[in-house]
Design a protein around this motif. Structure first.
Motif, PDB file in Angstrom:
ATOM      1  N   ILE A 113       0.859  -1.180   0.000  1.00 18.00           N
ATOM      2  CA  ILE A 113       0.000   0.000   0.000  1.00 18.00           C
ATOM      3  C   ILE A 113       0.896   1.232   0.000  1.00 18.00           C
ATOM      4  O   ILE A 113       1.687   1.446   0.920  1.00 18.00           O
ATOM      5  CB  ILE A 113      -0.921   0.024   1.229  1.00 18.00           C
ATOM      6  CG1 ILE A 113      -1.838  -1.201   1.233  1.00 18.00           C
ATOM      7  CG2 ILE A 113      -1.759   1.307   1.247  1.00 18.00           C
ATOM      8  CD1 ILE A 113      -2.659  -1.347   2.483  1.00 18.00           C
ATOM      9  N   ASP A 130       0.933  -6.736  -6.161  1.00 17.54           N
ATOM     10  CA  ASP A 130      -0.005  -5.621  -6.276  1.00 17.54           C
ATOM     11  C   ASP A 130       0.475  -4.423  -5.467  1.00 17.54           C
ATOM     12  O   ASP A 130       0.808  -4.552  -4.282  1.00 17.54           O
ATOM     13  CB  ASP A 130      -1.392  -6.039  -5.796  1.00 17.54           C
ATOM     14  CG  ASP A 130      -2.036  -7.069  -6.695  1.00 17.54           C
ATOM     15  OD1 ASP A 130      -1.856  -6.981  -7.920  1.00 17.54           O
ATOM     16  OD2 ASP A 130      -2.709  -7.982  -6.168  1.00 17.54           O
ATOM     17  N   TYR A 188      -0.962  -0.722  -4.306  1.00 16.84           N
ATOM     18  CA  TYR A 188      -2.185   0.084  -4.198  1.00 16.84           C
ATOM     19  C   TYR A 188      -1.804   1.506  -3.792  1.00 16.84           C
ATOM     20  O   TYR A 188      -1.145   1.706  -2.775  1.00 16.84           O
ATOM     21  CB  TYR A 188      -3.136  -0.510  -3.157  1.00 16.84           C
ATOM     22  CG  TYR A 188      -3.623  -1.893  -3.474  1.00 16.84           C
ATOM     23  CD1 TYR A 188      -4.725  -2.086  -4.312  1.00 16.84           C
ATOM     24  CD2 TYR A 188      -2.986  -3.013  -2.938  1.00 16.84           C
ATOM     25  CE1 TYR A 188      -5.181  -3.374  -4.604  1.00 16.84           C
ATOM     26  CE2 TYR A 188      -3.437  -4.298  -3.227  1.00 16.84           C
ATOM     27  CZ  TYR A 188      -4.527  -4.470  -4.058  1.00 16.84           C
ATOM     28  OH  TYR A 188      -4.979  -5.741  -4.348  1.00 16.84           O
ATOM     29  N   PHE A 234     -11.893   0.384  -0.270  1.00 14.76           N
ATOM     30  CA  PHE A 234     -10.500  -0.065  -0.303  1.00 14.76           C
ATOM     31  C   PHE A 234     -10.333  -1.360   0.488  1.00 14.76           C
ATOM     32  O   PHE A 234      -9.647  -2.287   0.052  1.00 14.76           O
ATOM     33  CB  PHE A 234      -9.604   1.031   0.265  1.00 14.76           C
ATOM     34  CG  PHE A 234      -8.134   0.737   0.150  1.00 14.76           C
ATOM     35  CD1 PHE A 234      -7.533   0.631  -1.100  1.00 14.76           C
ATOM     36  CD2 PHE A 234      -7.349   0.593   1.277  1.00 14.76           C
ATOM     37  CE1 PHE A 234      -6.177   0.375  -1.223  1.00 14.76           C
ATOM     38  CE2 PHE A 234      -6.000   0.332   1.169  1.00 14.76           C
ATOM     39  CZ  PHE A 234      -5.408   0.225  -0.079  1.00 14.76           C
ATOM     40  N   LYS A 252     -11.607  -4.181  -1.536  1.00 17.62           N
ATOM     41  CA  LYS A 252     -10.668  -4.509  -2.612  1.00 17.62           C
ATOM     42  C   LYS A 252      -9.529  -5.379  -2.084  1.00 17.62           C
ATOM     43  O   LYS A 252      -9.075  -6.313  -2.754  1.00 17.62           O
ATOM     44  CB  LYS A 252     -10.115  -3.224  -3.208  1.00 17.62           C
ATOM     45  CG  LYS A 252      -9.188  -3.451  -4.404  1.00 17.62           C
ATOM     46  CD  LYS A 252      -8.467  -2.179  -4.809  1.00 17.62           C
ATOM     47  CE  LYS A 252      -9.403  -1.093  -5.255  1.00 17.62           C
ATOM     48  NZ  LYS A 252      -8.671   0.120  -5.746  1.00 17.62           N
TER      49      LYS A 252
END
Length: 200
Positions: free
Chosen positions: A21, A100, A102, A118, A121
């Motif tokens: 993140i 990933d 974010y 969020f 997700k």
């Protein structure tokens, strides 16, 4: 500390099970906070938590610029730190395409509806009952730094120095995506020279 120190170690352990993140805020606001708290990159206090702008491992080699008479104000070192962190984030996004990343702005962090989306997700919450509980935690200040010796810097001066430093970085090949507050920089691959990456 994660993006600065041990993202590669975490990736070796978790591989594609890992997600990152990227929490961001606009450059001028971050630099202003660092300056006013006197946590300046390149000082003993600043280097304890952040980065030394003189380090050879930095992606943005700006020590000559920041040590010049034109950019001696400590606010510029704080601005450099923001750009350096964004450069490292861009580097690892490119180097680790199987995980990933974010992007989440500080403003979104304090928006209940956006945080609920969020969390869904990320797979952290899925039930309405769980989402309702999260509403009590989002967008509320739980602590606040109180520093009687905190410096201040006029907003007009902040904006002037930001534009000046941004222009200097653009001349070196680093671009900014938008002038709006909550946008992250556009990574310029032509400036992503391997002479910087060899130190990783």
């Amino acid at each position: 500390m994660f993006i600065k120190s041990f993202i590669d170690e975490a990736y070796r352990d978790f591989r594609d099970k890992m997600s990152v993140i990227h929490l961001y805020r606009n450059a001028a606001s971050v630099a202003k906070s660092l300056y006013e708290l006197q946590t300046i990159p390149g000082t003993v206090k600043g280097n304890h938590w952040y980065l030394d702008y003189r380090a050879r491992s930095n992606l943005i080699q700006a020590s000559k610029l920041l040590d010049s008479k034109f950019f001696q104000h400590d606010f510029y070192k704080c601005l450099w730190y923001w750009y350096e962190i964004e450069a490292r984030t861009a580097y690892w996004k490119k180097r680790l395409p199987d995980i990933d990343f974010y992007d989440l702005s500080l403003a979104e962090l304090n928006d209940t509806q956006k945080m609920q989306s969020f969390f869904i997700k990320l797979g952290i919450v899925s039930e309405k009952k769980e989402l309702e509980v999260s509403k009590d935690k989002i967008g509320k200040a739980h602590n606040q730094k109180k520093r009687p010796d905190r410096l201040t810097i006029p907003q007009k001066e902040v904006e002037t120095m930001f534009l000046r430093f941004k222009k200097a970085l653009e001349q070196e090949g680093w671009l900014y995506q938008h002038d709006q507050p909550d946008h992250i920089p556009l990574f310029n691959e032509t400036a992503f020279n391997t002479k910087y990456l060899d130190h990783w």
